[in-house]
Design an enzyme around this catalytic site. Sequence first.
Site, mmCIF file in Angstrom:
data_model
loop_
_atom_site.group_PDB
_atom_site.id
_atom_site.type_symbol
_atom_site.label_atom_id
_atom_site.label_comp_id
_atom_site.label_asym_id
_atom_site.label_seq_id
_atom_site.Cartn_x
_atom_site.Cartn_y
_atom_site.Cartn_z
ATOM 1 N N ASP A 96 -2.118 -37.611 -13.392
ATOM 2 C CA ASP A 96 -3.240 -37.938 -12.503
ATOM 3 C C ASP A 96 -2.713 -37.922 -11.072
ATOM 4 O O ASP A 96 -2.189 -38.929 -10.595
ATOM 5 C CB ASP A 96 -3.791 -39.331 -12.816
ATOM 6 C CG ASP A 96 -4.519 -39.403 -14.139
ATOM 7 O OD1 ASP A 96 -5.597 -38.796 -14.259
ATOM 8 O OD2 ASP A 96 -4.019 -40.093 -15.056
ATOM 9 N N ARG A 104 0.651 -40.402 -8.901
ATOM 10 C CA ARG A 104 1.841 -40.869 -9.634
ATOM 11 C C ARG A 104 3.123 -40.451 -8.939
ATOM 12 O O ARG A 104 4.117 -41.170 -8.972
ATOM 13 C CB ARG A 104 1.831 -40.328 -11.067
ATOM 14 C CG ARG A 104 0.520 -40.483 -11.812
ATOM 15 C CD ARG A 104 -0.053 -41.879 -11.764
ATOM 16 N NE ARG A 104 -1.239 -41.998 -12.605
ATOM 17 C CZ ARG A 104 -2.159 -42.934 -12.490
ATOM 18 N NH1 ARG A 104 -2.050 -43.853 -11.550
ATOM 19 N NH2 ARG A 104 -3.193 -42.965 -13.307
ATOM 20 N N ARG A 165 -12.527 -42.501 -5.009
ATOM 21 C CA ARG A 165 -12.085 -41.362 -5.807
ATOM 22 C C ARG A 165 -13.140 -40.259 -5.827
ATOM 23 O O ARG A 165 -12.866 -39.151 -6.309
ATOM 24 C CB ARG A 165 -11.773 -41.812 -7.235
ATOM 25 C CG ARG A 165 -10.667 -42.845 -7.312
ATOM 26 C CD ARG A 165 -10.564 -43.431 -8.702
ATOM 27 N NE ARG A 165 -10.186 -42.445 -9.696
ATOM 28 C CZ ARG A 165 -10.401 -42.582 -11.008
ATOM 29 N NH1 ARG A 165 -11.038 -43.657 -11.464
ATOM 30 N NH2 ARG A 165 -10.006 -41.652 -11.832
ATOM 31 N N LYS A 195 -13.611 -34.284 -13.836
ATOM 32 C CA LYS A 195 -13.853 -35.526 -14.575
ATOM 33 C C LYS A 195 -14.833 -36.398 -13.782
ATOM 34 O O LYS A 195 -15.006 -36.184 -12.578
ATOM 35 C CB LYS A 195 -12.539 -36.263 -14.848
ATOM 36 C CG LYS A 195 -11.770 -36.730 -13.608
ATOM 37 C CD LYS A 195 -10.437 -37.342 -13.998
ATOM 38 C CE LYS A 195 -9.738 -37.938 -12.794
ATOM 39 N NZ LYS A 195 -8.387 -38.440 -13.095
ATOM 40 N N HIS A 196 -15.527 -37.329 -14.431
ATOM 41 C CA HIS A 196 -15.518 -37.715 -15.844
ATOM 42 C C HIS A 196 -16.877 -37.322 -16.397
ATOM 43 O O HIS A 196 -17.872 -37.973 -16.065
ATOM 44 C CB HIS A 196 -15.292 -39.204 -15.989
ATOM 45 C CG HIS A 196 -14.081 -39.722 -15.267
ATOM 46 N ND1 HIS A 196 -14.053 -39.959 -13.898
ATOM 47 C CD2 HIS A 196 -12.827 -40.034 -15.717
ATOM 48 C CE1 HIS A 196 -12.861 -40.409 -13.557
ATOM 49 N NE2 HIS A 196 -12.093 -40.477 -14.642
ATOM 50 N N HIS A 208 -12.240 -48.742 -18.204
ATOM 51 C CA HIS A 208 -10.957 -49.218 -18.704
ATOM 52 C C HIS A 208 -11.115 -50.589 -19.365
ATOM 53 O O HIS A 208 -10.292 -50.979 -20.192
ATOM 54 C CB HIS A 208 -9.936 -49.336 -17.567
ATOM 55 C CG HIS A 208 -9.580 -48.025 -16.948
ATOM 56 N ND1 HIS A 208 -10.306 -47.481 -15.920
ATOM 57 C CD2 HIS A 208 -8.588 -47.150 -17.221
ATOM 58 C CE1 HIS A 208 -9.776 -46.322 -15.579
ATOM 59 N NE2 HIS A 208 -8.729 -46.094 -16.350
ATOM 60 N N ASP A 282 -10.831 -38.887 -21.999
ATOM 61 C CA ASP A 282 -10.142 -39.905 -21.214
ATOM 62 C C ASP A 282 -9.307 -40.709 -22.209
ATOM 63 O O ASP A 282 -9.475 -40.585 -23.428
ATOM 64 C CB ASP A 282 -11.155 -40.787 -20.486
ATOM 65 C CG ASP A 282 -10.597 -41.387 -19.196
ATOM 66 O OD1 ASP A 282 -9.362 -41.429 -19.054
ATOM 67 O OD2 ASP A 282 -11.393 -41.820 -18.349
#
Length: 555
Positions: A96, A104, A165, A195-196, A208, A282
Amino acid sequence: EPATAGPAIGKFSPRVREWVASMTIEQKVGQILHVGFPGVEPGPEVEELIRRYHVGGVILFARNVVDPVQVARLTNALQEMALSSGARVPLLVSVDQEGGLVARLTRGATVFPGNMALGAADSETLAYRAGLWTARELRAVGIHQNYAPALDVNNNPANPVIGVRSFGESPHRVAALGVAMIRGLQDGGVLATAKHFPGHGDTAVDSHIDLPTVPHPMERLREVELVPFEAAIQAGVASIMTAHVTFPAVDPTPGLPATLSPRVLTDLLRETMGFEGLLVTDAIEMGAIAKRFGIEDAAVRAVQAGADVVLVGWPQDWTLAIRVARRLVEAARSGEIPATRLDEAVSRVMAAKERVGLLDGDPRVDVAAVPQRVGSPEARSAALEAARRSVTRVADPNGFVPLGEGRRLLVVVPRIQDLTGVEDRGAHTTGLGAALAKVGFQVEERTYPLAIQATEAERLLQDVDGWDAVVVGTYRAWDQRYAGQIHLARVAWQRRLGRPTIVVALREPYDLGQIPDGPALLATYGTTAVSLQALAEVLAGRRSEERRVGKECRS
């Protein structure tokens, strides 16, 4: 009911068909399972997943990353394991690397401003360059797939997990900027992932944690949520990631998320919208799935529904991936997952690997070349240009900006912490004080907790008179849990008696809608190094072309 097969296996290349025909059921199942793992070097956990369970791909998180050279060595070691395993199929390595708060690879790599910052810059050229430079750096360290861009339309300011985002609230601008980034990523040799699907923008729950719902009728979905995905498919996006969100207008089954719905993944996405690329779930262990379904059975249902890859991304217990693999093998052997559906999924995985050259030879990268290919001045210049174009002056009724160089500043900023499951950085300071000092300001920086209380705010600002200007940073102050930040900004303005006071929304710009008229209000949409540098330049008067957009930021 299991979904029927989509494109005939014969549509894939002869090489892909040969690979698939040569695999055992266990090896096929392994190819559609992509996993996360602990550590910055290969440990026994990931070795077992590769050698014994033949996993087809791995996803890297911050826990796996030190710097670009280390990542290159890590991916090389993982590929060596895969090539010496029974399946002998190279791994598809994903990450990601959206930019902004979801990145990351940070130390030594180029991190572009996030999507909402690019939306504020409103330049398809800059979005393309963000994708292109990001892809070049990912490929240099052995990464082939980026789970980006997010094409969710941010039409709910209270959305806790999308926010910055997203490129913004206009479906057509999200589509245009998203397509530009997709083209940049794929021109740079990386599989882009929209996404998503079908859209996580108009939700008030983080998937999440639990299961959100988008309750709108199909007409509205076609006019808003689906617009960017339609554009991405037409532009040839390589992969799409599912949303753990229910869409009753598409599938009225109570509590059934898109990830597990044949009506969403096969009927809508494959048959109606015509997507033939790689479809990735996901992370299957997220709260929206785990709280309502057995994760192992959910993995089977996702494949039945039309998913090609089951992603097990953040397991607290790494053996979850093993349990998922065993359950998928059981389902494939019994016919619960039809052979045609399994072969179709494996073929799409192998076609994706073929597309990025993984079937053409040695998949390892040149570690010695990494320092020249990652974090180059050209890439950083592109990121800084995007940041400079994105800084938004929402209001400045008293003409406080620019402050002029060399002034004495009191900078009051929050101690940032991860607010959603997708963030992966831990607690840290913003770096705003350091950025302002670099452009010549004399700075004293004070920090505060996100959930600051009124008494603490009063104490923090008890001596604001001796400064040429006070700069207050906010971070999700629109959320009632962190509303003390709004009180902090008001106290700063009241005690300054009209003297230069700047309030900067360092994440979602919606914070600024609660600030009274008087201070200068600016938005950066994130705290990347380039965004903070661009803000510092604006305050110092070195840049004059910052955006002046008010409506979206104060609504």
